[in-house]
Every structure is written in C-alpha cells, then in structure tokens.
Write a protein that holds these residues in place. Sequence first.
Motif, mmCIF file in Angstrom:
data_model
loop_
_atom_site.group_PDB
_atom_site.id
_atom_site.type_symbol
_atom_site.label_atom_id
_atom_site.label_comp_id
_atom_site.label_asym_id
_atom_site.label_seq_id
_atom_site.Cartn_x
_atom_site.Cartn_y
_atom_site.Cartn_z
ATOM 1 N N SER A 123 0.653 -1.248 -0.051
ATOM 2 C CA SER A 123 -0.041 0.036 -0.109
ATOM 3 C C SER A 123 0.895 1.298 0.003
ATOM 4 C CB SER A 123 -1.082 0.178 1.175
ATOM 5 O OG SER A 123 -1.961 -1.098 1.281
ATOM 6 N N SER A 124 2.064 0.815 -0.024
ATOM 7 C CA SER A 124 3.059 2.021 -0.080
ATOM 8 C C SER A 124 3.038 2.822 -1.438
ATOM 9 C CB SER A 124 4.356 2.143 0.643
ATOM 10 O OG SER A 124 5.108 1.082 -0.104
ATOM 11 N N ARG A 125 2.757 2.035 -2.458
ATOM 12 C CA ARG A 125 3.016 2.188 -3.640
ATOM 13 C C ARG A 125 1.820 3.301 -4.188
ATOM 14 N NH1 ARG A 125 3.229 -2.784 -7.480
ATOM 15 N NH2 ARG A 125 3.252 -0.890 -9.038
ATOM 16 N N ARG B 103 -0.582 -3.472 -5.786
ATOM 17 C CA ARG B 103 -0.612 -2.100 -5.108
ATOM 18 C C ARG B 103 -2.283 -2.026 -4.793
ATOM 19 N NH1 ARG B 103 -0.362 2.484 -9.766
ATOM 20 N NH2 ARG B 103 -0.380 1.000 -11.711
ATOM 21 N N ASP B 104 -2.716 -0.752 -4.007
ATOM 22 C CA ASP B 104 -3.784 -0.551 -3.888
ATOM 23 C C ASP B 104 -4.498 -0.243 -4.935
ATOM 24 O OD1 ASP B 104 -3.229 -0.709 -1.141
ATOM 25 O OD2 ASP B 104 -4.009 1.200 -0.698
ATOM 26 N N VAL B 105 -5.926 -0.759 -5.314
ATOM 27 C CA VAL B 105 -6.858 -0.370 -6.671
ATOM 28 C C VAL B 105 -8.209 0.216 -5.958
ATOM 29 C CG1 VAL B 105 -8.110 -1.351 -8.439
ATOM 30 C CG2 VAL B 105 -5.824 -2.291 -7.945
ATOM 31 N N VAL B 106 -8.430 1.219 -6.405
ATOM 32 C CA VAL B 106 -9.612 1.927 -6.026
ATOM 33 C C VAL B 106 -10.704 1.753 -7.118
ATOM 34 C CG1 VAL B 106 -10.747 4.231 -5.593
ATOM 35 C CG2 VAL B 106 -8.617 3.675 -4.674
ATOM 36 N N LEU B 107 -11.616 1.268 -6.764
ATOM 37 C CA LEU B 107 -12.925 0.888 -7.810
ATOM 38 C C LEU B 107 -13.979 2.134 -7.657
ATOM 39 C CD1 LEU B 107 -13.611 -2.869 -6.983
ATOM 40 C CD2 LEU B 107 -11.739 -1.733 -8.485
ATOM 41 N N HIS C 90 -15.145 14.574 -2.778
ATOM 42 C CA HIS C 90 -14.829 13.314 -2.125
ATOM 43 C C HIS C 90 -13.280 12.944 -2.590
ATOM 44 C CE1 HIS C 90 -18.362 12.176 0.077
ATOM 45 N NE2 HIS C 90 -18.875 12.723 -1.103
ATOM 46 N N LYS C 91 -12.642 13.721 -2.814
ATOM 47 C CA LYS C 91 -10.880 13.523 -3.438
ATOM 48 C C LYS C 91 -10.283 12.790 -2.195
ATOM 49 C CE LYS C 91 -10.150 17.854 -3.916
ATOM 50 N NZ LYS C 91 -9.525 19.190 -4.162
ATOM 51 N N ASP C 92 -10.589 12.548 -1.022
ATOM 52 C CA ASP C 92 -9.858 11.774 -0.201
ATOM 53 C C ASP C 92 -9.954 10.340 -0.485
ATOM 54 O OD1 ASP C 92 -12.640 12.421 0.609
ATOM 55 O OD2 ASP C 92 -12.092 10.877 2.130
ATOM 56 N N LEU C 93 -10.996 9.949 -1.056
ATOM 57 C CA LEU C 93 -11.246 8.668 -1.509
ATOM 58 C C LEU C 93 -10.425 8.032 -2.541
ATOM 59 C CD1 LEU C 93 -15.219 8.319 -1.594
ATOM 60 C CD2 LEU C 93 -13.507 7.620 0.310
ATOM 61 N N PHE C 94 -9.677 9.002 -3.312
ATOM 62 C CA PHE C 94 -8.831 8.474 -4.187
ATOM 63 C C PHE C 94 -7.314 9.161 -4.040
ATOM 64 C CE2 PHE C 94 -12.795 9.796 -5.948
ATOM 65 C CZ PHE C 94 -13.369 8.484 -6.796
ATOM 66 N N GLU C 95 -7.152 9.156 -2.679
ATOM 67 C CA GLU C 95 -5.767 9.366 -2.056
ATOM 68 C C GLU C 95 -4.609 8.407 -2.750
ATOM 69 O OE1 GLU C 95 -2.847 11.481 -0.176
ATOM 70 O OE2 GLU C 95 -4.766 12.002 -0.059
ATOM 71 N N GLY C 96 -3.628 8.746 -3.309
ATOM 72 C CA GLY C 96 -2.553 8.125 -3.815
ATOM 73 C C GLY C 96 -2.737 7.689 -5.077
ATOM 74 N N CYS C 97 -3.883 7.711 -5.842
ATOM 75 C CA CYS C 97 -4.282 7.362 -7.161
ATOM 76 C C CYS C 97 -3.544 8.251 -8.258
ATOM 77 C CB CYS C 97 -5.545 7.378 -7.489
ATOM 78 S SG CYS C 97 -6.500 6.014 -6.930
ATOM 79 N N THR C 98 -2.725 7.608 -9.038
ATOM 80 C CA THR C 98 -1.744 8.403 -9.808
ATOM 81 C C THR C 98 -2.214 7.881 -11.406
ATOM 82 O OG1 THR C 98 0.147 6.972 -9.900
ATOM 83 C CG2 THR C 98 -0.014 8.997 -8.334
ATOM 84 N N GLU C 99 -2.591 6.756 -11.649
ATOM 85 C CA GLU C 99 -3.297 6.358 -12.818
ATOM 86 C C GLU C 99 -4.552 5.756 -12.715
ATOM 87 O OE1 GLU C 99 1.218 4.489 -14.624
ATOM 88 O OE2 GLU C 99 0.212 3.348 -12.696
#
Length: 435
Positions: free
Chosen positions: A72-74, A138-142, A163-172
Amino acid sequence: MTTLKGEDEVAGLCRDLIRIDSTNAGDNSGPGERAAAEYVAEKLAEVGLEPRILESDSRRANVVVRVEGEDSSREALLLHGHLDVVPFDADDWTLHPLSGEVADGCVWGRGAVDMKNMDAMILAVVRQRLSEGRRPPRDVVLAFTADEEAGGTYGAQWLAAEHKDLFEGCTEAIGEVGGFSVSIDDARRLYLIEAAEKGIAWMRLTATGRAGHGSMLNAENAVTELAEAVGRVGRYQWPVRLTRTVENFLTETSRALGIDFDPNDPEATVAKLGPLARMIGATLRNTANPTMLQAGYKANVIPQTATAHVDGRFLPGYEEEFFQTLDELLGPNVTREFVYHDIALETGFDGSLVRAMADALVAEDPGALAVPYTLSGGTDLKAFSTLGMRGFGFAPLRLPADLDFSGMFHGVDERVPVDSLQFGVRVLDRFLDAC
C-alpha cells in the motif's frame, strides 16, 4: 468463502446490470443509478469489501471502494466505470434493451457496449481474485459513477470535488472506450487503447433582432441572422490537425495494413479503416455540429430572439484555435454561451502501465497489437485527471471481425459476445498482476 470464477460470472453480472434501468436523459428526471449502485455494492460486499454508496442527489448514486494491495506504500490505480446509460426507443430494437437476454452468443441490451460490460468485467475479476485470496500488487480503487452520459455533474465531477480523499494516492486510471479489437486478418488484431480524448463545448447560440409583423420588411430578423450563422458553422470544413496520438495510431495501423502512411494525407489511411473510419475520422480535426434550433411562437410574428445549440469538440492543443474560428463563423450578431464545457486530454503511450496492458493482451491473444487512439467523445477520465491521474481507456474485448462494435455506442441492438467478456476478465486479471 467459495471460490468464484470470473469467466463464469461475467455474463450474468452484465445481464443483471442491463436489467436495472439507469437511463439518463440529462435532465435529472430518470430513475437514477441508485438501484444499480446497490447491486454493485452488494456484489463487492460478498467478497469482504466495504463499499460506500455516495449520493450527490436523490437517486444519483456512486460506489467507491479501495482494494488493499500487497504494498500500500505504492501509488494506487483507479478502475472506473459509469452506471448510467443513454435513453432508448425499445421499438427500434430486436430485443428489448432492458432484457439483458443472451442470444446468438451475445448479451443484448442498453449498456452492453457503453459500459455495463466493463462494469461487469471489473466486478468479475475483483470477486474472483478476492475469493481466491489474491490481492493486487498495489492498492486499487474502484469507482462506479453516476451521470457520465450527461457530463458527470452528479458523478465523477462531484466525486473529484467533494470526495477526493477516497482517491488518495491514485496516479493512474483505467476506464472505458478502449481495449477492443479490430481485425487486420485472421491472425492479427489491433487493440485500440484510448490515450487521448477531445474536449467538449456544448453551446447555446443566440441572435437578437427586432420583433415585428411577419408581413412587413425587417432587416433585423433574428431567425435569418441565426440561420445564416448556423449554416456557416455546419458547412465549415475544419482543417486537419494531426496530434501525436492520432499520428501514432495511423502510423502503426498503416504498418499493420501494409500500406504507406502519408502525414500530408491522413484521410487516405482513415478511408481504409471500414466502419472504424467514423470514429477515427472525427479525431483528425476539430468539429462543430448544429444539433437544435428554436425560434418564434406564431407564423406571422418575427421573434426578437432565436437560439440554436452546437456540439463542439476540440483536439488536445487546439482549443484556442477552435473558439477563435467559431467566433469568426458566428459573426458579430450571434453570441454563444456554454451549456457544458470540459477539457481535452492526451498522454504518451509509454511506461509500465502501457506495457502491462500490451503484455496482458498478447498473453491471451498472440496476434494482438496494442495501439493508442484518440476518442472523439469524452469520459469520466476528464474529472479524475483533475486529481493528477494519468489515464487510459482499456476495457479489453476480443471481438468478431464482422461486429461493428464502435457503431453500437449509443445505437440500437447493443450487444457484446459472451466470449469477449470472458476474454476481458482474463486480460484484466493478468493486467492487475503486472501493474
């Protein structure tokens, strides 16, 4: 937990989603996405996830959940699909568009192409992996969104703002309208991956004149002024502007077809693409198509105002030129205002995510060649890109050579082959292992 087989589930998931009416006419009057969101949330909860249903308005529902990865650090990956579909006239269809019927090896219905097929593939592959205890690297947000078909005001745009916090760390991000095959011959297929999309400018045009009796002379007729401006816009031949993604696509496609590509005459290559020429041809230039007209209230009364609507689409890097040209065409007596305006997008076709998509396709189809293309429309990626994500359209489907897939977007008799859905599940599973 019982192990779930994504390939066995996917057609049923697609069928169930199609049977849930989530039509979106753009005026917030339809059934909304709540029922579809509840179905998706239930299927995710069955494999141990805790999805959130987020309503931006009554019945306008989105589903978001994070799948914890092995590391999850990725940086995280977003998989997104929309739950709404465009309206339909059931009388025009061979099978009822809400039937979800499986016939001739295909799942039929509104959304089978755009885009409940991808929603079903995401659900199927996630359910299989979690039932087997396989986490992604790595973490995957759906994210399953509302309102994409009307610009995303109640969906992706709202989520990105509130709700941008729900996508924290998403770069792709990976979403719709890409990854489907176009056959070159029996052994080779191009898989079109969306790496760019045109910007959107839906506009209301207004001409104002002098009201008066229809029997009298009137040199300030708003209807005449507007009609002439609309005619100039509708007949204008926009110049070819070859963006890097379009040039890349045409170069790779020409090589695969064994023909020469002339950058000074890209339309010659597009003409050889068959039904796909409609979609690709629209990405050679900016476009502006008049779509609606309104004026007057009585045959013998010259109205003071007349209005029209235009659907404008501009290429990445050519927004300024688009509006400058449009204003010249409209002239000084016609004003414009936005009904909806959104950005164009383009990213390079390189990096580890692109390699993961290409490798997953080749592993399931040795005749696959992944090529980037520009989408003439728009997707939820526009909204998610504002959070710093680089995205692609990748809903992988190996399709029969004679199926006019691109022609079914928003068309009649939408259908997707069952074996194409199963192919997509296998490809997405490999992709998630590699990304």
